[in-house]
Design a protein around this motif. Structure first.
Motif, short mmCIF file in Angstrom:
data_model
loop_
_atom_site.label_atom_id
_atom_site.label_comp_id
_atom_site.label_asym_id
_atom_site.label_seq_id
_atom_site.Cartn_x
_atom_site.Cartn_y
_atom_site.Cartn_z
N TYR A 91 -8.30 -12.16 -1.01
CA TYR A 91 -8.88 -10.98 -1.60
C TYR A 91 -10.49 -11.20 -1.61
CZ TYR A 91 -10.15 -7.19 -4.84
OH TYR A 91 -10.61 -6.31 -5.56
N THR A 138 -5.94 -9.12 -7.29
CA THR A 138 -7.24 -9.55 -7.03
C THR A 138 -7.71 -11.10 -7.13
OG1 THR A 138 -7.79 -9.29 -9.26
CG2 THR A 138 -8.15 -7.11 -8.01
N MET A 186 -8.10 -8.52 2.10
CA MET A 186 -8.86 -7.23 1.82
C MET A 186 -10.32 -7.79 1.89
SD MET A 186 -6.81 -5.06 -1.30
CE MET A 186 -7.91 -3.84 -1.12
N PHE A 229 0.67 -0.99 0.03
CA PHE A 229 0.06 -0.12 0.00
C PHE A 229 0.93 1.46 -0.08
CE2 PHE A 229 -2.09 3.61 2.16
CZ PHE A 229 -3.11 3.58 1.29
N TYR A 245 2.88 -2.42 -7.63
CA TYR A 245 2.03 -1.35 -6.37
C TYR A 245 0.61 -1.64 -6.68
CZ TYR A 245 6.64 0.35 -6.02
OH TYR A 245 7.95 0.58 -5.47
N GLY A 246 -0.05 -2.57 -7.60
CA GLY A 246 -1.26 -2.57 -7.59
C GLY A 246 -1.75 -3.91 -6.49
N VAL A 247 -3.07 -4.49 -6.69
CA VAL A 247 -3.58 -5.26 -5.82
C VAL A 247 -3.77 -6.47 -6.58
CG1 VAL A 247 -5.76 -5.47 -4.63
CG2 VAL A 247 -4.76 -3.26 -4.56
N LEU A 288 2.73 -3.73 -11.74
CA LEU A 288 2.12 -4.79 -10.86
C LEU A 288 2.63 -4.82 -9.44
CD1 LEU A 288 2.74 -7.56 -13.64
CD2 LEU A 288 0.42 -6.71 -12.78
#
Lengths: 498, 498
Positions: B91, B86, B457, B45, B82-84, B80
């Motif tokens: 998740y 999913t 998450m 994050f 710094y992404g999430v 990628l």
């Protein structure tokens, strides 16, 4: 046999998963090589009933039970085999064409990230990239405001709908709660060469197609500003309430640019929202040589600009840009508590979902961002200038030939070049209705033959009093002069006996 | 350094192009392996301003000049990073989650084919697949008609908009040309737990949000049919014209199913169009064990069903299904001559573009088709049944624990499970406003910590008189019981001192 259930995440078999995906990529790489090979066929044409009945073991029907991974790979191969190579050097069929390798890499990554644009929470990088690209696009348009607004949408038609939606909200904010019943009889204006999505939007928005007033164009397909003003005054006389003008920057068929400054003058005088549909023409703003054709766009209140057209970004990639910050959100927000919580750990201004008429929204931004990184603004410029040169070349070649006739006897305005092919026998028919009827049938016949043989794809259409003519488009980075020459030869070969 | 201009089609270097794309795929394969590794962090994050300012050389800004291909690969890795993830087993944040390998392969192929759904001409295989899948979906819904209609749209909100748009056109065909001015004061009905896209659609369509009447729900969040009828009668008394009811099959927060038969009775009695928003719940039709929850959907006039939710198809994949054949086209067609020529060499009934409110339309069908081939209907069923079992398991575990409180003290209806975590100190506060205010702050704090640590998450929201509670969702094929146990432990670990 192996099945989907042998792959991640059903089974923790990383090696098999990697092997399967690399087999898929191998199929794709072979397709890419064929795509750029001018000698390969663009398509292997079959009729709908043939595809639906099944071709050589390519069975489209779905079953209750799984197919093996081996069969899935065969299905992937067949899907590409019977499709259309839109990146082929002789694919001139649509405004969107070509296959950009960086854009493709961007799409593959986007698919792998498989997230949604509604919140920063689940798409921090992509929502940030969207903010940066929107800002870049405002600057290129030339809006002087410190802040503007916008969003990427699923295509130019939806972007145009946004423009009209926000225009209506700006003038009549009560529309959101009370609906059209609270409004006078609002009308909007678009040229007779404008895109049909304006009418679609008017139908959807509850305005009604009859309240879209078509403004006459000059002989090149540009809106006549005096006609616009006349139409505005006429509407007012009838008790209608003009609220919005859609100017076109790059019309679909002729590639015409409406005179934006003169239209802006009419809009200012009558206090009308000016939306510019630059879905097709927007990319030209990146060319220092040709951006003057959109001069006046900086006076627009909103702009549609599709990077998936002239800029060659893979489908879909369309932006709606709104000059006044805050309007888009005010118009569309519904504050769904389950998605846009105010008590998050980050600055929720970056949750863009409530600006949208959608909820979930596909990530269309990454491929554009990556292409911009890889090419720089200059790379786009170079590519676009080349298309303009090719269009001029094509025009000059056709002009010299007596078996081709140009729709306009002047240099092309954009990369659209419209023309007829004239078979020799038509020379013996005197000009008039009969000849026109015969000429009308030529383009469909040539197109059908080229489609069946898979040699080239180009669109045709009638327009107003003009019978079926071809519309050549340059927006495919693979196209070279030799492909243009080939198209002309091919038309002569097929057409001479028609 | 190498640049984009060294790749196809700028240069005819097949080997380098292949090498570059395989490097990209290598980055993606590593990401996929990490995604399914429960020990990896879901996200790393950072705040929006940190990303925008640039992190460790990850610079989001765009320049005039090209970056090298080496830098492009680094940018892909960073995007990628710094992404999430999913598809990570923990998740649980959205109704759409997970990363299906067959769906992913389908998206990669779709990106490579890079075509558009408007005509059979340029998407023969994909438009045929769409026809086959729509037919499959009508049959599963249970429509007895020989023919129905539909189209894939860019998401559930747009699909719901289509439903209301077509309902309005069916009752008042003059809307298309004359707009809302020609209509009485039309109103529609949706439960207070229905999706906010219904209000968004009403605003867009010019109906107005005030003309969306919210019908009361029972304690489980299902529309009360008697309340619906009362509301319909009240509206009529006020001189309003009821035209449409939106029933919800699988509500966003509680996962509630409206009683479709009872609602259909009211609709038949009062001649109202019945639209079922089964964006979330539609997938349950594939489970022989649970499809009874949507009993009555066969009486609907239109249905929204998003395969990108419960069925795990990559984003975006949403269908609007209309029982009466021909309405969709009549409502939306504008007969643009340059796109939908009648004089083509094939049966132009397969050109579906004029049914759409869009012009260009992204190919969303192939990944669904390929997944259906690979899994069969039974594969979807198995997966969905497993989610239902996981939801029951989660419910049972929470029920046994005195530091968790369920929003409903009964078995979950769907895969949504709503609950509060109660830190020990709350036990010393007597029930009442103060305790509620404190409880309201707990979920955001736990979520913030989990986000910062990247461990899990899950979403939370307030709803009506209920302060912030967590909404657990099972729609991720990677999730196992151990992940559920982990989530509970994690909440206890973080929450005990709050």
């Amino acid at each position: 046999y192996l099945f989907y259930s042998d792959l991640l995440p059903s089974k923790d078999d990383k090696d098999l998963t990697q092997y399967f995906l690399l087999q898929v990529v191998d199929i794709l790489l072979n397709y890419i090589k064929k795509t750029f090979d001018a000698k390969s066929k663009i398509l292997d044409f079959h009729h709908p009933h043939q595809l639906l009945e099944g071709l050589d073991g390519f069975n489209l029907n779905l079953s209750d039970h799984p197919e093996s991974l081996e069969q899935i790979l065969v299905d992937c191969t067949d899907t590409l085999k019977y499709g259309v190579k839109t990146g082929h050097p002789r694919y001139f069929n649509q405004l969107s064409s070509g296959l950009d390798m960086i854009g493709l890499a961007g799409e593959w990554l986007t698919a792998t990230a498989n997230t949604n644009m509604f919140t920063y929470e689940i798409a921090p990088v992509f929502t940030s990239m969207e903010a940066i690209l929107l800002k870049k696009m405002y600057e290129i348009i030339g809006w002087g405001e410190a802040e503007a607004d916008g969003i990427f949408s699923p295509g130019g038609s939806i972007s145009n709908l946004y423009g009209i939606l926000v225009a209506r909200y700006k003038l009549y904010p009560e529309i959101k709660t009370k609906g059209m019943a609270a409004l006078p009889c609002i009308v909007l204006f678009v040229s007779e060469q404008g895109h049909y999505s304006v009418k679609k939007a008017a139908a959807v928005l509850g305005i009604g197609v009859h309240h879209v007033i078509e403004v006459k164009c000059d002989e090149r397909g540009k809106m006549i500003p005096d006609e616009l003003e006349k139409n505005v005054l006429q509407a007012k006389t009838k008790g209608q309430a003009p609220f919005c003008v859609i100017a076109t920057a790059g019309s679909t068929v002729f590639g015409a640019f409406d005179p934006l400054h003169a239209i802006a003058d009419v809009c200012e005088k009558h206090k009308l929202w000016m939306h510019v549909d630059a879905a097709w023409g927007g990319g030209l703003l990146l060319s220092r040589k040709y951006s003057y054709k959109l001069s006046g766009i900086e006076r627009a209140n909103s702009v549609t600009w599709n990077p998936h057209k002239l800029m060659g970004v893979p489908l879909q990639c369309s932006a709606i840009l709104i000059r006044e910050k805050g309007l888009l959100e005010a118009c569309n927000q519904m504050q769904a508590g389950y998605l846009f919580q105010p008590d998050k750990l980050y600055n929720v201004d970056f949750d863009t979902g409530d600006k949208s008429i959608q909820c979930g929204r596909h990530v269309d931004i990454f491929k554009l961002w990556l292409m911009w990184k890889a090419k720089g603004t200059c790379g786009f410029e170079e590519q676009i200038n080349r298309y303009m040169e090719l269009a001029k070349y094509f025009y000059k070649v056709l002009k010299e030939k007596d078996n081709f006739q140009l729709v306009f006897d002047a240099e092309p305005e954009f990369t659209n070049v419209c023309f007829w092919y004239l078979p020799p026998r038509l020379k013996y028919i005197t000009k008039g209705l009969e000849r026109e009827q015969e000429l009308h049938k030529i383009a469909p016949k040539i197109k059908a033959r080229m489609t069946e043989e898979g040699t080239a794809m180009i669109s045709y259409q009638p327009c107003g009093d003009k019978v079926n003519f071809f519309r050549m488009i340059f927006s495919n980075p693979a196209t070279r002069q030799t492909d243009v020459d080939y198209l002309i030869d091919e038309m002569e070969r097929i057409g001479k006996d028609l």
